[in-house]
Design a protein around this motif. Structure first.
Motif, short mmCIF file in Angstrom:
data_model
loop_
_atom_site.label_atom_id
_atom_site.label_comp_id
_atom_site.label_asym_id
_atom_site.label_seq_id
_atom_site.Cartn_x
_atom_site.Cartn_y
_atom_site.Cartn_z
N ARG A 222 44.45 97.84 75.95
CA ARG A 222 44.58 96.60 75.19
C ARG A 222 43.61 95.57 75.72
N ASP A 223 43.00 94.80 74.84
CA ASP A 223 42.09 93.73 75.24
C ASP A 223 42.89 92.62 75.90
N PRO A 224 42.66 92.33 77.19
CA PRO A 224 43.42 91.27 77.85
C PRO A 224 43.29 89.91 77.17
N LYS A 225 42.22 89.69 76.45
CA LYS A 225 42.02 88.39 75.80
C LYS A 225 43.00 88.16 74.66
N GLU A 226 43.71 89.21 74.25
CA GLU A 226 44.72 89.06 73.21
C GLU A 226 45.96 88.32 73.72
N ILE A 227 46.11 88.21 75.04
CA ILE A 227 47.30 87.61 75.63
C ILE A 227 46.97 86.20 76.10
N LEU A 228 47.51 85.22 75.41
CA LEU A 228 47.26 83.82 75.74
C LEU A 228 47.90 83.48 77.09
N ARG A 229 47.23 82.62 77.88
CA ARG A 229 47.74 82.21 79.19
C ARG A 229 48.30 80.80 79.14
N SER A 230 49.50 80.63 79.70
CA SER A 230 50.11 79.30 79.71
C SER A 230 50.89 79.09 81.00
N VAL A 231 51.17 77.81 81.29
CA VAL A 231 52.02 77.45 82.42
C VAL A 231 53.01 76.39 81.96
N ALA A 232 54.09 76.24 82.74
CA ALA A 232 55.05 75.17 82.53
C ALA A 232 55.08 74.32 83.79
N LEU A 233 54.94 73.00 83.63
CA LEU A 233 54.89 72.09 84.76
C LEU A 233 55.72 70.84 84.46
N THR A 234 56.42 70.36 85.47
CA THR A 234 57.23 69.15 85.33
C THR A 234 56.33 67.92 85.30
N ILE A 235 56.67 66.95 84.46
CA ILE A 235 55.83 65.76 84.34
C ILE A 235 56.52 64.50 84.85
N ALA A 236 55.69 63.62 85.40
CA ALA A 236 56.06 62.22 85.70
C ALA A 236 54.77 61.43 85.56
N VAL A 237 54.51 60.98 84.33
CA VAL A 237 53.24 60.33 84.00
C VAL A 237 53.52 58.86 83.70
N GLY A 238 52.71 57.99 84.29
CA GLY A 238 52.90 56.56 84.08
C GLY A 238 51.59 55.80 84.04
N ARG A 239 51.66 54.60 83.53
CA ARG A 239 50.46 53.77 83.43
C ARG A 239 50.04 53.19 84.78
N SER A 240 50.95 53.18 85.72
CA SER A 240 50.68 52.65 87.06
C SER A 240 51.38 53.52 88.08
N ASP A 241 51.02 53.35 89.36
CA ASP A 241 51.69 54.11 90.42
C ASP A 241 53.18 53.80 90.45
N GLU A 242 53.54 52.56 90.16
CA GLU A 242 54.94 52.17 90.17
C GLU A 242 55.72 52.90 89.06
N ASP A 295 63.52 59.37 77.87
CA ASP A 295 62.24 58.71 78.14
C ASP A 295 61.19 59.12 77.10
N LEU A 296 61.38 58.66 75.88
CA LEU A 296 60.42 58.99 74.83
C LEU A 296 59.10 58.25 75.04
N ASP A 297 59.11 57.17 75.78
CA ASP A 297 57.88 56.45 76.07
C ASP A 297 56.90 57.33 76.83
N GLN A 298 57.41 58.12 77.76
CA GLN A 298 56.53 59.02 78.51
C GLN A 298 55.92 60.08 77.59
N LEU A 299 56.73 60.62 76.71
CA LEU A 299 56.25 61.60 75.73
C LEU A 299 55.12 61.01 74.90
N GLU A 300 55.31 59.77 74.44
CA GLU A 300 54.29 59.12 73.61
C GLU A 300 53.05 58.74 74.42
N LEU A 301 53.23 58.37 75.69
CA LEU A 301 52.10 58.04 76.55
C LEU A 301 51.19 59.24 76.75
N VAL A 302 51.77 60.40 77.03
CA VAL A 302 50.97 61.61 77.24
C VAL A 302 50.23 61.98 75.96
#
Length: 311
Positions: A222-242, A295-302
């Protein structure tokens, strides 16, 4: 780069909570809304109001959304028999107009099995059952209408099943397999997966596991390129360090640890981090684990400040 929202409702979410996040996911332009398949909370969360069934939830969301893909990371093979599961997933695929993606895993969380009277076999048997389930479910979906499907395994047997209903997607919804097992997991992915997902691994370990999947695919022609690669990662994204620190604290994570093992930082920092992942592992999709479902604001920020920089 596809960005998808991934939720863990066993930690405490109603159907209405999930519907609100799914609609925000669709409105913000994300590719998909996914959820875990668990019946018991983990860690210090209270889990209230209690678990929601993954496929009942997705059936509801199928009728209340119109564009986003819907799926599980991942359905537990220990929760359901393969024949009825094939029916459920095919039905939700039809209800959504062909937007379902099917993640399936062997099952692992012993406490939830004990809490709800489910059997968790020893690891080898669990994987043997898992392999049979993958064979059966995909076999049922791909059997032409008017023909029948039979299977004789060690744990499951089917005799002249009509393999109905058929999914809306032909020949079947995309199958997602994941995990860090070094032998059987890559072999199963090579046979059955349209996508291979690594949840919460570091980039070096992910690159090594993707290489094992590629080798297993090549081994069976099987062509390995047929299998898409993905990861799952936890997010904490903000406009500032605070704001980043506040979001990490809200989900009970140490910010230093989350910066190292997840996607924590300002939009610019997260764009850079995803770029590093892409360069090292070849991923083309990221599942963003949103633990604070209020926290829908974070979803919209990303969506507004990270996604446009990843094209």
């Amino acid at each position: 780069m596809d960005l998808r929202i991934f939720t863990e409702p066993q930690q405490g979410a109603s159907y209405d909570d999930l519907l609100r996040v799914a609609k925000a996911t669709e409105a913000a332009g994300y590719d998909a809304f996914f959820r875990s398949d668990h019946y018991l909370k983990m860690g210090s969360a209270d889990g209230l109001p209690g678990p929601t069934d993954a496929w009942i939830t997705l059936a509801g969301l199928a009728r209340e959304t119109s564009r986003i893909r819907l799926g599980t990371l991942v359905t537990a093979a220990t929760f359901r028999y393969p024949g009825p599961l094939a029916i459920s997933v095919a039905q939700v695929d039809r209800m959504s107009g062909g937007r379902v993606e099917f993640g399936l895993g062997s099952g692992w969380y012993d406490a939830e099995h004990e809490a709800y009277g489910l059997t968790l076999p020893p690891l080898k048997e669990r994987f043997d059952r898992y392999a049979e389930q993958l064979e059966i479910i995909t076999g049922l979906w791909k059997t032409p209408a008017g023909s029948t499907y039979s299977f004789k395994g060690e744990y499951y047997s089917l005799t002249e099943s009509p393999g109905l209903p058929k999914p809306a997607q032909s020949p079947a919804p995309p199958v997602i397999i994941g995990g860090q097992g070094k032998k059987r997991t890559p072999a199963l992915a090579a046979r059955f997966a349209d996508e291979f997902n690594l949840p919460f691994a570091d980039a070096d370990a992910a690159a090594a596991q993707f290489a094992r999947v590629d080798a297993a695919a090549a081994e069976i022609g099987r062509d390995p390129k047929e299998i898409l690669r993905s990861v799952a990662l936890t997010i904490a994204v903000g406009r500032s360090d605070e704001e980043v620190a506040r979001r990490a604290s809200a989900i009970g994570r140490d910010l230093t640890e989350l910066r190292a093992n997840g996607l924590a930082g300002t939009p610019a920092e997260v764009v850079d981090r995803i770029g590093q992942w892409r360069e090292k592992t070849g991923i083309t999709r990221v599942y963003l684990q949103l633990l604070d479902l209020a926290d829908l604001d974070q979803l919209e920020l990303v969506a507004a400040e990270v996604a446009p920089q990843l094209d």
